[in-house]
Structures are given as structure tokens and as C-alpha cells.
Design a protein around this motif. Structure first.
Motif, short mmCIF file in Angstrom:
data_model
loop_
_atom_site.label_atom_id
_atom_site.label_comp_id
_atom_site.label_asym_id
_atom_site.label_seq_id
_atom_site.Cartn_x
_atom_site.Cartn_y
_atom_site.Cartn_z
N THR A 108 14.03 -14.09 1.76
CA THR A 108 14.26 -14.22 3.20
C THR A 108 13.11 -13.60 3.99
OG1 THR A 108 16.66 -14.16 2.89
CG2 THR A 108 15.82 -13.68 5.09
N GLN A 109 12.74 -12.38 3.64
CA GLN A 109 11.66 -11.71 4.36
C GLN A 109 10.31 -12.41 4.14
OE1 GLN A 109 11.79 -9.32 6.65
NE2 GLN A 109 14.02 -9.44 6.47
N TYR A 110 10.13 -12.98 2.95
CA TYR A 110 8.88 -13.71 2.68
C TYR A 110 8.76 -14.94 3.58
CZ TYR A 110 5.76 -17.03 0.35
OH TYR A 110 4.77 -17.94 0.08
N ILE A 111 9.85 -15.70 3.73
CA ILE A 111 9.82 -16.89 4.58
C ILE A 111 9.62 -16.49 6.04
CG2 ILE A 111 11.14 -18.89 5.38
CD1 ILE A 111 12.55 -18.89 2.64
N ILE A 112 10.26 -15.40 6.47
CA ILE A 112 10.06 -14.91 7.84
C ILE A 112 8.59 -14.53 8.05
CG2 ILE A 112 10.59 -13.01 9.41
CD1 ILE A 112 13.43 -13.01 8.25
N GLY A 113 7.98 -13.89 7.06
CA GLY A 113 6.57 -13.54 7.15
C GLY A 113 5.69 -14.77 7.28
N GLN A 127 4.24 -6.89 8.21
CA GLN A 127 5.44 -6.05 8.15
C GLN A 127 6.55 -6.74 7.36
OE1 GLN A 127 5.74 -2.89 9.18
NE2 GLN A 127 7.73 -2.95 8.17
N SER A 128 6.73 -8.06 7.59
CA SER A 128 7.76 -8.80 6.86
C SER A 128 7.46 -8.84 5.36
CB SER A 128 7.87 -10.22 7.41
OG SER A 128 8.34 -10.23 8.72
N PHE A 129 6.18 -9.04 5.01
CA PHE A 129 5.81 -9.05 3.60
C PHE A 129 6.03 -7.68 2.97
CE2 PHE A 129 4.86 -13.22 3.89
CZ PHE A 129 3.67 -13.59 4.47
N ASP A 131 8.26 -5.49 3.95
CA ASP A 131 9.72 -5.37 3.80
C ASP A 131 10.20 -6.15 2.57
OD1 ASP A 131 10.38 -5.51 7.39
OD2 ASP A 131 9.80 -3.86 6.07
N ALA A 132 9.63 -7.34 2.35
CA ALA A 132 10.02 -8.14 1.19
C ALA A 132 9.70 -7.42 -0.11
CB ALA A 132 9.31 -9.50 1.24
N ILE A 133 8.52 -6.78 -0.16
CA ILE A 133 8.13 -6.03 -1.37
C ILE A 133 9.08 -4.88 -1.63
CG2 ILE A 133 6.33 -4.51 -2.30
CD1 ILE A 133 4.30 -6.35 -0.85
N GLU A 134 9.48 -4.19 -0.55
CA GLU A 134 10.40 -3.06 -0.70
C GLU A 134 11.78 -3.51 -1.19
OE1 GLU A 134 8.36 -0.45 2.92
OE2 GLU A 134 10.42 -1.20 3.11
N MET A 135 12.14 -4.76 -0.89
CA MET A 135 13.45 -5.27 -1.31
C MET A 135 13.45 -5.79 -2.74
SD MET A 135 14.49 -7.25 2.19
CE MET A 135 14.81 -6.34 3.71
N ILE A 151 3.86 -13.34 -2.23
CA ILE A 151 3.86 -12.37 -1.12
C ILE A 151 2.55 -11.59 -1.10
CG2 ILE A 151 4.93 -10.25 -0.25
CD1 ILE A 151 7.61 -11.37 -1.36
N TYR A 152 2.16 -11.07 -2.28
CA TYR A 152 0.91 -10.31 -2.35
C TYR A 152 -0.29 -11.20 -2.07
CZ TYR A 152 2.85 -5.89 -4.02
OH TYR A 152 3.50 -4.68 -4.12
#
Length: 588
Positions: A108-113, A127-129, A131-135, A151-152
């Protein structure tokens, strides 16, 4: 009565059993449909969209199933580069904040990014990416390493654009690591080839080996076209270094197998026009000037990109320099200089826009939002510590980037000084011809005087002191081949060879004996000091002198101050020495 009660109980059991079976069957079908959609979204996102729409039309789905299908639909649209449904993305983010798996939250956070990238909002995308990594839960055997790799990869691209090359390199390496964990060999190799930009600005000596290794990896796994396309950067670097024999085999492979260059029509795919510059410079260095000019002019016609126009102008400048056509040399030197200025201005504007975006959505605001939600003092202190660390790293990167920019500015100043002196020589010659021929046309003479004065003003601005027009100066010195050669070296950021310094001093000893004698009237100067005075006499600016002799700006200033005492017997500043050497010492 008992029979009636028993009948009611039996009926209720049958109905309940029927409902449970129906629900169970529906749940099984839904799970199967979700698994099917998830399996095809990566290989055929368009088909995945059609399938999801077909199975969600009835509406008999639980909220969890609806959210899962919506997430997979957003993933498919993202792969097809379709506009994001921002309202749905907000709904997904809110739902998966407390539901679903770690993979769902990360996706979800990756698509938002990615949606922020589409809106050119790099700070929010990063920031979204993050957050995605942290999840992501990398301890889970079911972790979606493929998404984590992408993501990376996206983070690396953004950081490269923002000139944070060290961090971009780290993100790129992690992208490769997780692509391998996902057993995605192609993306792992692609990620390795994409490290080129980061290596170019952090470890330039590694660029060639990294590209060639990526090409070999492509070939080992059967990706011949991708391997050939990777040779583009090695070809560029080898041509720039003049290693034509090494570059030629890679050029043949690139043109034959990459699918980027058509040898029959001599054209490249859109976005790869820089290869015209590579071809042009290859022919310049092999003395095939007609072919070189063909590709340089083709690059000018087919693109308005600043970097491509700069390359084409440079190539044409080199061609006419070999042809010794002065007017064309000046024309394309000016075009090259203008293209360089435009590219630098464009880079500065882009960087300022990125800084403004960061200001509009600052890290402190994001930290405040998280602290308000979590409401714990210890997390607030930890966030402030992280912010201070990020700001410190950003400051260090800013200083490093500023030094690179300062070096680029000095290089441009050197090129401008050389160009203005070349133009000055031409205009002064025209003025002398007009005066010597005693032409009655005073308007022409005034125009030439104005042009000479304009160039003198520009040179005065570069030198930091007033330089008067002197049309009677010794042309054997100012128009000597070694003088032009040294200006060219300085404008390219190159140090002069000892043979060049020896040729310069021999020129002065032959043509300006009185000048050399005046330098050594009271104190014998060493070779470096004599060379500095000769370059000052020829109107070289300090940044040119420092470049040619590999002397730091501060050290050069100190030497010039000391020379005031040694030559003129008085204390004075560096600019005082420049004025005295040019105006007070004899010209022979």
C-alpha cells in the motif's frame, strides 16, 4: 408437543448447516479468486484488471476481500502507469494500518509513493517508501522481497535525481540484494547496471568495470539485447578517454544487438540521441571530419535537450578546430559555452525546486504528526535525535555538493576567459586593419572600439580589476599557439605539462627579454614564480593559473602577495601584483 419441539429444532439445525456450507463455499471461491488475481497481476496486469472487475461485480464480498481486491487493482494500475485513484489509496492506507499482513501494508505504501512520483512530489514519495520499508517483515518467510526490491530501486532513482549519490548507491545495492532474495535474476542484473550514475559521482573509476560486469551477467543469462544496451556508457567513457580501439568492438555490439541504433538509417531511438555525440567524437578522433559533422548536426536537429546541444556544439568546435576555420571555431565555442550555461542553470533551477518542495513538506511536520498519534515523550525525543542526524548528514552533503559546483563554476570562468581573449584578438585585429587602412567610415571604427571595450569590460569583471584596451600589445606573445593551448587546458580543468611550461618560458625569453630581466632585477625568481608572472602578463585569471599549475587558490594568493615584495620592493595585495605586472613592467 415434544414432537413439534423436536421438529423445530431439526429445521433450525438444517437451515444453520445450509448457511454455514454456503458461506464456507463462498469464502473458498473468494480466496481462490484473490490468489488468481495476485498470481497474474505481475505477469499480465491488464488481464488482472479485467479479472478483478469480473469477480467483484456481484458485491457479495466481505470488507477484507473488497480491500484485498482494491489493493491488487491499485497494483495493476500502477504497473500499467495509469492515474492513481487517490481517494481509494487513502482508504487502503487507513484500512491496512490496522488490518492485513505486513506485505499488504508495505505494498500500500509503495503504491502511494509511486503516486507521489507521478505528481513530482519527491519528498512525500521518499517518505512513503521509507514507511513501506519499515512495514516490511524480512524475518517472515512469506516476505514479498520483489516489492521490497522495487521500493529501494525507486528510492535510488529519486536520490540520484536529488544528487544524493552516496545514499542512492546504498539504496541501489539493497534493491539488488532483495531482487536476488526474490529469485528475480533479471531485475537484480538490471539494478546492478543502474548503479552507474551513483558510481559516476562517488567512485568514477568503478563506472567502467560495473557496466562491463553487468553486461557479462546479462549475457550469461541469455539477455543479449540488454547486454548490448549496457555498452552505451562504456563506449562513452572510452571515447572520452581517446581509447578508440577498446571502444570499437563495443560500438559494433551496441549498434548490432541493442535495438537502440539503426545502422541503415543511422538513427537512434528517442531519448538516446547522445549516441550521435559519441559517434561524432569517434569520427573526430579518427580524422573523418565529414562523418563527424553529419552526426553532430543530426544531434542538433533531433533534440533540444541542453546536454545533447552541449555535446553537439563541442563536437562541431573540435571539427572546425581541426579544420582551422577561425570564424566557425568562435561560433561553436560560443554555442558550447551557452549550452553549458543553460545546462547549469537548468540543474540549479531543478535543485531549487526540490529544496522548495522539501521546505513545503518538512521533516518536522511529519514527526509532529506521528508524535501526536503516538503521544509518547520518549518517541518524540528519538524522532528529534533522528531529525538532527538527518540534518547533519544533509549539511555534509550540501557542503560536498557546493564544492563540486564551485569547481564547475571555476571551469566555466576559465572557458569564458579563453573565449573572450580569442574574441578580443579578432576584434582588435579588425580595429587595427580599419585604422591602418585609414578608412573614412568612422561608424565601423566606433563599432570595433565598442566591441573591444565590451570584451575588455567582461575580462575586467573576470579579473576583478580594470583592464584597458591595448591594441599595440605584442601579438607574438598573446596570439602564440602555446597561449591558446594553455587557455584550452584551463577551460577543460586540466593541469599543464612541464613541456607546456617550458615552451611558455622559452616564448617569453625569446620575445620579451626586457620583461624577464625586470622580473629578476632585485631578486631572482624561481621557475614557478616566473611562470605565474608570465601567465598574469597574458591576462590569465587566478582560477586558470591555479588549474594549470595545480596550486590552491589561497596558496596562489599568498605567492602573488610575496612577489610584490620581491619584484617591486613594496608590500601589496595579489591584485596589485596583477596590475603592476601587466602595466608597469616592459612589453619589449
Amino acid at each position: 408437543m415434544k414432537k413439534r419441539t423436536l421438529g423445530i429444532i431439526t429445521y433450525a439445525v438444517v437451515v444453520a448447516t445450509t448457511i454455514i456450507c454456503a458461506t464456507s463455499c463462498t469464502s473458498t471461491v473468494t480466496k481462490h479468486n484473490i490468489a488468481t488475481a495476485d498470481s497474474i497481476v505481475n505477469v499480465n496486469p491488464k488481464a488482472a484488471l479485467a479479472f478483478i472487475d469480473s469477480v467483484t461485480g456481484s458485491g457479495d464480498l466481505s470488507r477484507a476481500s473488497k480491500m484485498k481486491f482494491a489493493l491488487l487493482k491499485a497494483k495493476a494500475r500502477n504497473k500499467l502507469y495509469l492515474p492513481a485513484d487517490t481517494a481509494m489509496l487513502e482508504t487502503l492506507a487507513e484500512y491496512y494500518d490496522n488490518h492485513g499482513t505486513a506485505n499488504d501494508r508495505m505494498l500500500t505504501q509503495y503504491i502511494i509513493g509511486c503516486s507521489y512520483i507521478d505528481r513530482n512530489d519527491a519528498p512525500r514519495a521518499l517518505q512513503s517508501f521509507q514507511d513501506a520499508i519499515e512495514m516490511a517483515d524480512t524475518t517472515d518467510t512469506e516476505c514479498d522481497y520483489g516489492t521490497l526490491s522495487r521500493i529501494y530501486s525507486q528510492m535510488s532513482n529519486i536520490l540520484n535525481d536529488e544528487m544524493s549519490f552516496t545514499y542512492a548507491l546504498e539504496a541501489g545495492k539493497k534493491s539488488i540484494r532483495y531482487a536476488l532474495a526474490a529469485k528475480d535474476t533479471f531485475n537484480a542484473i538490471s539494478g546492478y547496471s543502474y548503479l552507474t550514475a551513483s558510481y559516476y559521482f562517488t567512485q568514477p573509476d568503478s563506472v567502467l568495470s560495473v557496466n562491463l560486469k553487468a553486461a557479462e551477467m546479462y549475457k550469461e543469462h541469455g539477455y543479449i539485447q540488454d547486454a548490448a544496451a549496457t555498452y552505451g556508457i562504456p563506449i562513452f567513457l572510452l571515447i572520452e578517454k581517446g581509447k578508440l580501439k577498446e571502444a570499437k568492438p563495443y560500438m559494433d555490439l551496441y549498434e548490432t544487438y541493442s535495438g537502440i541504433y539503426d545502422s541503415k538509417t543511422k538513427t537512434t531511438k528517442k531519448g538516446h540521441e547522445i549516441y550521435y555525440y559519441v559517434k561524432g567524437m569517434y569520427y573526430v578522433l579518427t580524422h573523418n571530419l565529414d562523418s563527424a559533422e553529419y552526426f553532430a548536426r543530426k544531434e542538433l536537429r533531433t533534440t533540444s535537450d541542453f546536454d545533447n546541444r552541449q555535446g553537439a556544439a563541442k563536437c562541431l568546435y573540435m571539427i572546425y578546430k581541426k579544420k582551422r576555420q577561425t570564424d566557425s571555431i568562435i561560433k561553436y565555442a560560443e554555442m558550447w559555452n551557452a549550452a553549458t550555461d543553460s545546462a547549469y542553470a537548468n540543474m540549479s533551477t531543478t535543485h531549487l525546486q526540490q529544496m522548495r518542495a522539501k521546505y513545503d513538506y518538512s521533516q518536522s511536520e511529519r514527526i509532529a504528526e506521528r508524535n501526536a498519534a503516538e503521544a509518547t515523550r520518549m518517541k518524540l525525543l528519538a524522532a528529534i535525535f533522528v531529525l538532527a542526524l538527518v540534518l547533519s548528514l544533509f549539511f555534509i552533503l550540501f557542503i560536498m555538493q557546493k564544492r563540486k559546483k564551485d569547481a564547475a563554476i571555476a571551469k566555466q570562468l576559465n572557458a569564458k576567459n579563453a573565449l573572450y581573449l580569442l574574441l578580443l584578438d579578432k576584434k582588435e585585429k579588425e580595429l587595427r586593419e580599419a585604422q591602418n587602412a585609414k578608412q573614412v567610415n568612422e561608424i565601423l571604427i566606433k563599432e570595433k572600439v565598442a566591441e573591444v571595450k565590451n570584451l575588455q569590460d567582461k575580462l575586467s569583471e573576470l579579473h576583478g580589476l580594470s583592464i584597458e584596451t591595448d591594441i599595440d600589445r605584442d601579438k607574438n606573445i598573446h596570439e602564440a599557439a602555446i597561449t591558446y593551448h594553455l587557455h584550452e587546458l584551463a577551460s577543460s580543468g586540466c593541469k599543464a605539462k612541464q613541456s607546456d611550461i617550458d615552451e611558455l618560458q622559452k616564448l617569453f625569453e625569446t620575445n620579451m627579454q626586457h620583461f624577464i630581466a625586470a622580473l629578476n632585477k632585485y631578486n631572482r625568481l624561481n621557475k614557478t614564480e616566473t611562470t605565474i608572472c608570465c601567465l598574469v602578463k597574458l591576462n590569465f585569471i587566478p582560477s586558470e593559473i591555479g588549474c594549470l599549475l595545480n596550486i590552491s587558490p589561497q596558496n596562489l594568493t599568498n605567492i602573488r602577495k610575496r612577489l610584490n615584495k620581491k619584484i617591486f620592493g613594496v608590500d601589496g595585495g595579489a591584485k596589485d601584483l596583477d596590475y603592476k605586472v601587466r602595466k608597469l613592467l616592459p612589453n619589449d
